[in-house]
Scaffold this active site. Structure first.
Site, PDB file in Angstrom:
ATOM      1  N   TYR A  63      46.499  90.254  46.817  1.00 38.66           N
ATOM      2  CA  TYR A  63      47.823  90.518  46.109  1.00 38.66           C
ATOM      3  C   TYR A  63      48.975  90.957  47.034  1.00 38.66           C
ATOM      4  O   TYR A  63      49.674  91.895  46.693  1.00 38.66           O
ATOM      5  CB  TYR A  63      47.536  91.899  44.993  1.00 38.66           C
ATOM      6  CG  TYR A  63      46.452  91.567  44.036  1.00 38.66           C
ATOM      7  CD1 TYR A  63      46.528  90.629  43.351  1.00 38.66           C
ATOM      8  CD2 TYR A  63      45.068  92.118  44.174  1.00 38.66           C
ATOM      9  CE1 TYR A  63      45.532  89.928  42.327  1.00 38.66           C
ATOM     10  CE2 TYR A  63      44.162  91.757  43.534  1.00 38.66           C
ATOM     11  CZ  TYR A  63      44.479  90.952  42.342  1.00 38.66           C
ATOM     12  OH  TYR A  63      43.346  90.634  41.407  1.00 38.66           O
TER      13      TYR A  63
ATOM     14  N   GLY B 237      37.299  93.603  39.402  1.00 36.68           N
ATOM     15  CA  GLY B 237      37.901  94.895  39.622  1.00 36.68           C
ATOM     16  C   GLY B 237      37.482  95.929  40.413  1.00 36.68           C
ATOM     17  O   GLY B 237      38.106  96.991  40.629  1.00 36.68           O
TER      18      GLY B 237
ATOM     19  N   ARG C  63      53.118  95.332  47.115  1.00 36.90           N
ATOM     20  CA  ARG C  63      52.506  96.656  46.115  1.00 36.90           C
ATOM     21  C   ARG C  63      52.951  97.755  46.248  1.00 36.90           C
ATOM     22  O   ARG C  63      53.066  98.479  45.384  1.00 36.90           O
ATOM     23  CB  ARG C  63      50.940  96.340  46.783  1.00 36.90           C
ATOM     24  CG  ARG C  63      50.073  95.035  46.302  1.00 36.90           C
ATOM     25  CD  ARG C  63      48.588  94.924  46.654  1.00 36.90           C
ATOM     26  NE  ARG C  63      48.016  95.794  45.832  1.00 36.90           N
ATOM     27  CZ  ARG C  63      47.749  97.184  46.522  1.00 36.90           C
ATOM     28  NH1 ARG C  63      47.862  97.641  47.791  1.00 36.90           N
ATOM     29  NH2 ARG C  63      47.083  98.157  45.781  1.00 36.90           N
TER      30      ARG C  63
ATOM     31  N   TYR D 227      53.530  99.203  42.654  1.00 40.67           N
ATOM     32  CA  TYR D 227      52.582 100.097  42.049  1.00 40.67           C
ATOM     33  C   TYR D 227      52.750 101.601  42.966  1.00 40.67           C
ATOM     34  O   TYR D 227      51.699 102.288  42.682  1.00 40.67           O
ATOM     35  CB  TYR D 227      51.116  99.666  41.956  1.00 40.67           C
ATOM     36  CG  TYR D 227      50.826  98.167  41.939  1.00 40.67           C
ATOM     37  CD1 TYR D 227      51.115  97.854  40.448  1.00 40.67           C
ATOM     38  CD2 TYR D 227      50.331  97.353  42.927  1.00 40.67           C
ATOM     39  CE1 TYR D 227      50.926  96.539  40.351  1.00 40.67           C
ATOM     40  CE2 TYR D 227      50.262  96.045  42.370  1.00 40.67           C
ATOM     41  CZ  TYR D 227      50.504  95.685  41.324  1.00 40.67           C
ATOM     42  OH  TYR D 227      50.055  94.313  40.911  1.00 40.67           O
TER      43      TYR D 227
ATOM     44  N   GLU E 140      33.610  88.264  38.228  1.00 41.38           N
ATOM     45  CA  GLU E 140      34.981  87.592  38.874  1.00 41.38           C
ATOM     46  C   GLU E 140      35.619  88.385  39.667  1.00 41.38           C
ATOM     47  O   GLU E 140      37.003  88.924  39.426  1.00 41.38           O
ATOM     48  CB  GLU E 140      36.109  87.573  37.649  1.00 41.38           C
ATOM     49  CG  GLU E 140      35.567  86.700  36.484  1.00 41.38           C
ATOM     50  CD  GLU E 140      36.365  86.989  35.068  1.00 41.38           C
ATOM     51  OE1 GLU E 140      37.208  87.827  34.946  1.00 41.38           O
ATOM     52  OE2 GLU E 140      35.896  86.151  34.024  1.00 41.38           O
ATOM     53  N   PRO E 141      35.011  88.699  40.959  1.00 40.02           N
ATOM     54  CA  PRO E 141      35.659  89.669  41.748  1.00 40.02           C
ATOM     55  C   PRO E 141      36.994  89.095  42.558  1.00 40.02           C
ATOM     56  O   PRO E 141      36.860  87.837  42.984  1.00 40.02           O
ATOM     57  CB  PRO E 141      34.725  89.927  42.661  1.00 40.02           C
ATOM     58  CG  PRO E 141      33.753  89.000  42.712  1.00 40.02           C
ATOM     59  CD  PRO E 141      33.870  88.429  41.444  1.00 40.02           C
TER      60      PRO E 141
ATOM     61  N   CYS F 208      67.479  94.301  50.816  1.00 40.34           N
ATOM     62  CA  CYS F 208      68.560  95.292  49.968  1.00 40.34           C
ATOM     63  C   CYS F 208      68.084  95.829  48.867  1.00 40.34           C
ATOM     64  O   CYS F 208      68.427  95.513  47.821  1.00 40.34           O
ATOM     65  CB  CYS F 208      69.946  94.681  50.189  1.00 40.34           C
ATOM     66  SG  CYS F 208      70.245  93.969  51.682  1.00 40.34           S
TER      67      CYS F 208
ATOM     68  N   ARG G  47      40.063  91.199  44.500  1.00 38.32           N
ATOM     69  CA  ARG G  47      40.365  92.139  45.728  1.00 38.32           C
ATOM     70  C   ARG G  47      39.270  92.346  46.446  1.00 38.32           C
ATOM     71  O   ARG G  47      39.626  92.415  47.853  1.00 38.32           O
ATOM     72  CB  ARG G  47      40.789  93.294  44.863  1.00 38.32           C
ATOM     73  CG  ARG G  47      41.418  94.405  46.017  1.00 38.32           C
ATOM     74  CD  ARG G  47      41.709  95.786  45.251  1.00 38.32           C
ATOM     75  NE  ARG G  47      42.490  95.590  43.809  1.00 38.32           N
ATOM     76  CZ  ARG G  47      43.634  95.669  43.861  1.00 38.32           C
ATOM     77  NH1 ARG G  47      44.512  95.833  44.699  1.00 38.32           N
ATOM     78  NH2 ARG G  47      44.389  95.423  42.444  1.00 38.32           N
TER      79      ARG G  47
END
Ligand SMILES: *Cc1c(COP(=O)(O)O)cnc(C)c1O
Length: 425
Positions: free
Chosen positions: A382, A247, A323, A327, A284-285, A354, A287
């Site tokens: 991601y 995270g 992304r 987001y 658990e990285p 489109c 990103r």
């Protein structure tokens, strides 16, 4: 022009007018391989990993790369060779680990919806741990393990109910999320797990969200998890490892997340103070190991001035870089060469798909003309792993840069590739 350092520096930098990734001129890669093109720096990935490894020096700790961030085989190979385990969320990812030369005995399996077939596959190859996310999953895993005459090593993902202060779609540690077991239920779920013959309780885990840019949510979550460790062990259930999830955020737009080693210095101090510093630790990285190591190269197709907005239409799109559409995420967009004669103009940078949601950057001041090349930055995580074939667009090619060398690690998907599983009636 941009004033703050480029995300991805020092591996990403202008040399004269040319944007370089390590020792490779990015416009040369665009000319050789076409666009859109993802390019990753091996040195940037290894230096991100090294920050964690420095933070954990002298501890019983292992980094499990959360491979959903970027699951391309050559990227997995880099991390496998550097001694990482992997955090997976599907049996497909497990087969990628094996194909990339990763060690299945260093795999942990997260996710709320593991199927029986996925559990069987993971038991057969002998993974390190299942991170179980619900009571129902516990019962099913017990059955599947018993049917194979095995005991499944498990950890329970507990939900510490802390606010990671990130986007709601990437926040996972609050009560309203689908992930994990509520803090209040955790002890009784552990007692149930310990009573099931097909399971072996080995650890505890949490993961509170993604793109976290402050230290306090981690420290709060650690306190909450250690409270549980104490209660669970007091109930006679020993825990071999503690897994703090991933995270940690990266720089998209001048963001200043803590460095991995600085964050871990604080977390280890808390662990030591509470007497858990010698426990086996896992993280658990995703990103933060790959995000700033990658860029996506794209060519300007058309400039389209308008009354309210000017559009810069490029050949990368939401299917390559989902992304912003998903987001409203921000990625910096910069030229591959600084010598454009064009006047600076404010554009919305959009793709050809489109959908009005197909934008990559809004209100960006750029000096560009048709045919110029741009880089979308912080595109290592991601992006490719979330890409799709929407609008029958082939997935981009990928290149790994290593010093002055570059290696094509995925060729561009052809139209024939996209149609290969279909048939007419
Ligand atoms: C996605 C995920 C991670 C990695 O998150 P990042 O924000 O990419 O570091 C780690 N653990 C679990 C369980 C995840 O789902």
């Amino acid at each position: 022009m941009n004033t703050h350092p480029l995300p991805g520096a020092p591996h990403l930098a202008y040399q004269g007018p040319d944007l370089m990734l390590e020792g490779v001129r990015l416009s040369d890669l665009a000319a050789t391989h076409g666009t859109p093109l993802f390019v990753y720096s091996k040195a940037a990935m290894l230096s991100a990993l090294a920050a964690y490894q420095r933070g954990f020096a002298g501890r019983k700790a292992r980094v499990h790369y959360a491979m959903k961030a970027n699951s391309s085989l050559a990227v997995l190979q880099v991390f496998a060779q550097a001694g990482c385990g992997f955090d997976i969320v599907s049996a497909g990812e497990l087969d990628r680990v094996i194909a990339a030369g990763g060690n299945p005995a260093w795999v942990i399996f997260s996710g709320v919806g593991k199927t029986r077939a996925e559990m069987r596959r993971a038991l057969e190859v002998g993974i390190l741990c299942f991170n179980v996310e619900s009571e129902a999953e516990l019962e099913v895993l017990n059955e599947v393990a018993q049917s194979l005459g095995r005991r499944a090593p498990i950890s329970i993902r507990v939900n510490p109910n802390v606010d990671a202060k990130t986007h709601p779609y990437i926040s996972t540690g609050l009560k309203g999320n689908k992930f994990g077991v509520a803090h209040e239920r955790a002890l009784s779920v552990y007692q149930r797990a310990a009573s099931l013959p097909g399971l072996e309780v080995v650890g505890i885990d949490c993961h509170i969200g993604s793109q976290i840019t402050t230290t306090s949510p981690y420290l709060d979550a650690m306190d909450r998890v250690l409270d549980l460790v104490q209660a669970i062990e007091a109930a006679g259930i020993p825990l071999r490892h503690i897994d703090f999830g991933g995270g940690l955020g990266i720089d998209y737009n001048g963001d200043t997340p803590p460095a991995a080693d600085a964050l871990w210095a604080q977390l280890l101090a808390k662990l030591d103070a509470r007497g858990y510093g010698q426990r086996e630790l896992m993280i658990e990285p995703g990103r933060s190991l790959v995000g700033n190591a990658g860029v996506c190269l794209s060519e300007v197709q058309y400039l389209k001035p308008g009354e309210q907005k000017n559009f810069c239409i490029i050949d990368a799109a939401m299917n390559d870089l989902p992304r912003p559409a998903m987001y409203e995420a921000f990625h910096q967009i910069v030229p591959l060469r600084l010598n454009s004669a064009a006047a600076e103009t404010v554009y919305d940078v959009v793709g050809p798909v489109c959908e009005s949601g197909d934008w990559l950057g809004r209100d960006r001041a750029l000096q560009v003309q048709s045919g110029d090349l741009l880089a979308v930055l912080s595109a290592g995580a991601y992006c490719m792993s979330m890409s799709s074939n929407y609008n029958t667009r082939g997935r981009a090619a990928e290149v790994l840069v290593d010093g002055t060398q570059s290696h094509l690690i995925r060729r561009r998907e052809s139209h024939a590739d996209q149609m290969q599983f279909e048939q007419l009636v």
